[in-house]
Structure formats: structure tokens, C-alpha cells
Enzyme design. Structure first.
Site, PDB file in Angstrom:
ATOM      1  N   ASP A 199      -0.020   4.998   0.804  1.00 23.35           N
ATOM      2  CA  ASP A 199      -0.271   5.969   1.785  1.00 23.35           C
ATOM      3  C   ASP A 199      -0.219   5.200   3.508  1.00 23.35           C
ATOM      4  O   ASP A 199      -0.824   4.624   3.744  1.00 23.35           O
ATOM      5  CB  ASP A 199      -1.652   6.475   1.602  1.00 23.35           C
ATOM      6  CG  ASP A 199      -1.783   7.707   0.535  1.00 23.35           C
ATOM      7  OD1 ASP A 199      -0.851   8.424   0.496  1.00 23.35           O
ATOM      8  OD2 ASP A 199      -2.955   7.383  -0.225  1.00 23.35           O
ATOM      9  N   ASP A 259       0.912  -1.380  -0.052  1.00 23.34           N
ATOM     10  CA  ASP A 259      -0.104   0.061  -0.024  1.00 23.34           C
ATOM     11  C   ASP A 259       0.973   1.139  -0.092  1.00 23.34           C
ATOM     12  O   ASP A 259       2.165   1.161   0.302  1.00 23.34           O
ATOM     13  CB  ASP A 259      -0.955   0.010   1.117  1.00 23.34           C
ATOM     14  CG  ASP A 259      -1.449   1.347   1.484  1.00 23.34           C
ATOM     15  OD1 ASP A 259      -2.487   1.551   0.673  1.00 23.34           O
ATOM     16  OD2 ASP A 259      -1.434   1.923   2.401  1.00 23.34           O
TER      17      ASP A 259
HETATM   18  P1  TMP Z   1      -5.757   4.602   0.164  1.00 30.45           P
HETATM   19  O1  TMP Z   1      -4.477   5.330  -0.127  1.00 30.45           O
HETATM   20  O2  TMP Z   1      -5.443   3.738   1.393  1.00 30.45           O
HETATM   21  O3  TMP Z   1      -5.818   3.154  -1.034  1.00 30.45           O
HETATM   22  O4  TMP Z   1      -7.056   5.386  -0.086  1.00 30.45           O
HETATM   23  C1  TMP Z   1      -7.384   6.199  -0.417  1.00 30.45           C
HETATM   24  C2  TMP Z   1      -7.721   7.446   0.319  1.00 30.45           C
HETATM   25  O5  TMP Z   1      -8.171   8.553  -0.317  1.00 30.45           O
HETATM   26  C3  TMP Z   1      -9.202   7.098   1.358  1.00 30.45           C
HETATM   27  O6  TMP Z   1      -9.016   6.877   2.626  1.00 30.45           O
HETATM   28  C4  TMP Z   1     -10.078   8.016   0.784  1.00 30.45           C
HETATM   29  C5  TMP Z   1      -9.250   9.351   0.348  1.00 30.45           C
HETATM   30  N1  TMP Z   1      -9.715  10.067  -0.549  1.00 30.45           N
HETATM   31  C6  TMP Z   1      -9.488  11.387  -0.333  1.00 30.45           C
HETATM   32  O7  TMP Z   1      -8.904  11.950   0.599  1.00 30.45           O
HETATM   33  N2  TMP Z   1     -10.177  12.405  -1.372  1.00 30.45           N
HETATM   34  C7  TMP Z   1     -10.624  11.840  -2.420  1.00 30.45           C
HETATM   35  O8  TMP Z   1     -11.302  12.575  -3.247  1.00 30.45           O
HETATM   36  C8  TMP Z   1     -10.912  10.571  -2.406  1.00 30.45           C
HETATM   37  C9  TMP Z   1     -12.050  10.087  -3.675  1.00 30.45           C
HETATM   38  C10 TMP Z   1     -10.390   9.749  -1.614  1.00 30.45           C
END
Ligand code: TMP
Length: 308
Positions: free
Chosen positions: A51, A49
């Protein structure tokens, strides 16, 4: 024996090189390490992953930003619209009372609206570069070492995110100043026109709840994605033959990242960055190894060196 018991107990929750690590079942972990080592590096792949797994959770007392979070699209009006969406949907993302299928629909809705705003607001590649330059984002110590070690051993790394591929790639360029031939980013990819303006997104949206589904179709080399489009299928089948997996994540849902694979042995490493007291038990159950306190990647570098 009591000796064995003592060893197990001490291995369960120890401090190694200043970072706290919890291993619920050391015997099982040792067994998995041996199996993977025996099969050799040509059977291994790493799925990580992005983030708060490859990147730090805290940076100088501030929360590190995500690929979505750092983006300023050059129009305050549109940044605000996306922030409004965040305020509405983010609590739903973590609401335990919403059934998964319903939540998946909500997440699809969020990603759909958010991506549409990026197009409508006229996002440029230039704005991405500037956003990354001004962002609060940093890789954990040891990430470069890990990638270099795996590159040497020809072990592929899939960086898998529901965020934005183009931003993640820009973070690689600006923060690591180099690319790795073994690293692929699997995330939402933007399509720009000749003027560097966003026109659409490629393929199916990856959101937090479908990370597992279309993973491998979207893999592309981090350094020259566009030139390599035709090599993708070949690459993917190659990755599918690597049946041993080292998985790195910060959410239990990240374990789904290896669902597309019929893996033989998987070692899962979880970074528990926050809410340790409430989450440790479930993380311990879900992951083979749990790192606490926003620690470095050094433990994983050591683990990788035991695998190949
Ligand atoms: P991840 O990086 O763990 O795969 O998840 C993406 C994260 O991005 C999720 O927690 C929600 C966030 N997100 C935003 O902050 N802004 C946005 O516009 C969108 C669609 C998701």
C-alpha cells in the site's frame, strides 16, 4: 575537493525525469550499488511494501485505497462495524505517546477483531472480486517494468503487507492482468470453504508492528498459492541465501521487513507521500533514497538496472 563537494550537493536533492529524489549520502549509495552488482543477481532479492509503495497515494485527486480500505464485504452492517474499528484504532496506530509493546497489543486486537468480522459477516471470494473492480487503486507507473526486469534476471520479489493477501492477489490479477513467477505475496491469507465463503485465516496475523517477525514463513507464489504449499520451505531457504536486498517502503517501520534476513548489503528506498516538511529529515536518515511527490517507479527501475 570542491568539485566533489559540488557533485555531492547536487546529488543530495535533485529532480530526475520530473520526480524529486533525495539521497543523503550519495557515496554510501554508490558503494552499496557496486557491492550488490559485484555479488550478482543470484544474491539479490527485492522486498516491497504494497500500500502506497507499489500503489499510488493519490489517484485523480482522491486518496488511493488500501487492501483493507477497498473491501466491501457485501453486508453494509459489517462494513460499518469494521469502519468503527478503523475510527477507534487508526489514531492509536499513529499515536506517538503509546509505548510500542502496548501499541503492538492494540494492533493485534484490531486485526483480530477485524478478521473475525470478515468471517462472521460471511465474506465471499466474489465480494473480493467485486470490491477490487470497484476500488480506487492503481500501481505506480513502472511497477510492471520493474517486475519484468527482475523476472528476467531471476530476482525474487516479496510483496510484504499487513493487509490482506487475497485482495492484493486480486489487485494483481485485475490491474496487471498477469502474474510474475518471481513475485510472492507475504500477507494475511484467507481460507475459503467449497462455497467460496471465508472460514478462517492462515497462520499468525501480520499487523503493522510485527511485519518483521513471521515474514518468510508465509511467502507463497502469487499465481498459484495453494498448489505450491509444499514448496514453501525450500523456497524460503532459497530466499534466505539472497543476502543483498533492495527494500521499498513508505513508512520507516517498513525497514523492519528485512529483519528476518541476515543481509550483507541493503539499499532502502522510501516513498514519502505526505507530510513532506515534517518527515523529510527522518526519511532521509532512514532510507538511502527518498522519492517525493507520489512519484513513479521509474527511478527504482533505473536503480535496479544498476544492480544487475
Ligand atoms: P500496511 O498495508 O502498510 O502493511 O498496513 C495495513 C494498514 O491497514 C494499516 O495502516 C491499518 C489498516 N487497516 C485497515 O484499514 N482496516 C483494518 O481492518 C485493519 C485491521 C487495518
Amino acid at each position: 575537493s570542491s568539485d566533489h563537494q559540488k557533485e555531492t550537493q547536487t546529488m543530495e536533492h535533485v529532480v530526475v525525469d520530473g520526480s524529486e529524489v533525495v539521497v543523503k549520502d550519495p557515496q554510501s549509495l554508490c558503494h552499496k550499488i557496486s557491492s550488490i552488482r559485484l555479488a550478482g543477481p543470484e544474491k539479490l532479492q527485492v522486498i516491497a511494501d504494497f500500500d502506497a509503495t507499489l500503489t499510488k497515494y493519490w489517484i485523480d485527486g482522491r486518496r488511493g485505497q488500501s487492501s483493507h480500505g477497498l473491501l466491501r464485504q457485501g453486508s453494509p452492517e459489517y462494513d460499518e462495524k469494521r469502519q468503527k474499528l478503523y475510527e477507534y484504532y487508526h489514531p492509536l496506530e499513529f499515536d506517538p505517546t503509546i509505548p510500542l509493546d502496548q501499541k503492538a497489543k492494540l494492533m493485534e486486537e484490531w486485526w483480530g477483531k477485524s478478521h473475525a468480522l470478515l468471517v462472521e459477516g460471511g465474506l465471499t471470494y466474489d465480494a473480493i472480486k467485486k470490491s477490487v473492480t470497484n476500488s480506487t487503486i492503481a500501481f505506480r507507473e513502472g511497477v510492471v517494468e520493474l517486475f519484468e526486469f527482475l523476472e528476467e534476471k531471476d530476482v525474487p520479489v516479496l510483496v510484504f503487507s499487513a493487509g490482506l493477501a487475497d485482495i492484493i492477489e486480486e489487485v494483481f490479477r485485475q490491474k496487471l492482468h498477469r502474474s510474475f513467477k518471481n513475485v510472492r505475496v507475504v500477507s494475511n491469507q484467507m481460507i475459503f470453504d467449497q462455497n467460496g465463503q471465508l472460514v478462517s485465516f492462515k497462520g499468525k496475523t501480520i499487523h503493522v508492528l510485527n511485519k518483521n517477525e513471521h515474514a518468510l514463513d508465509m511467502a507463497a507464489p502469487v499465481h498459484d498459492r495453494i498448489d505450491n504449499v509444499n514448496g514453501l520451505n525450500e523456497d524460503n531457504s532459497f530466499v534466505k541465501k539472497r543476502t543483498n536486498v533492495l527494500l521499498l517502503g513508505d513508512h520507516i517501520g517498513d525497514l523492519g521487513m528485512s529483519d528476518g534476513l541476515n543481509y550483507e548489503t541493503r539499499i532502502s528506498v522510501g516513498f514519502l507521500n505526505d507530510n513532506v516538511e515534517n518527515s523529510l529529515e527522518s526519511y532521509q536518515k532512514a532510507f538511502d533514497v527518498v522519492y517525493l511527490n507520489d512519484t513513479s517507479m521509474q527511478g527504482v527501475v533505473k536503480l535496479a538496472s544498476q544492480l544487475c
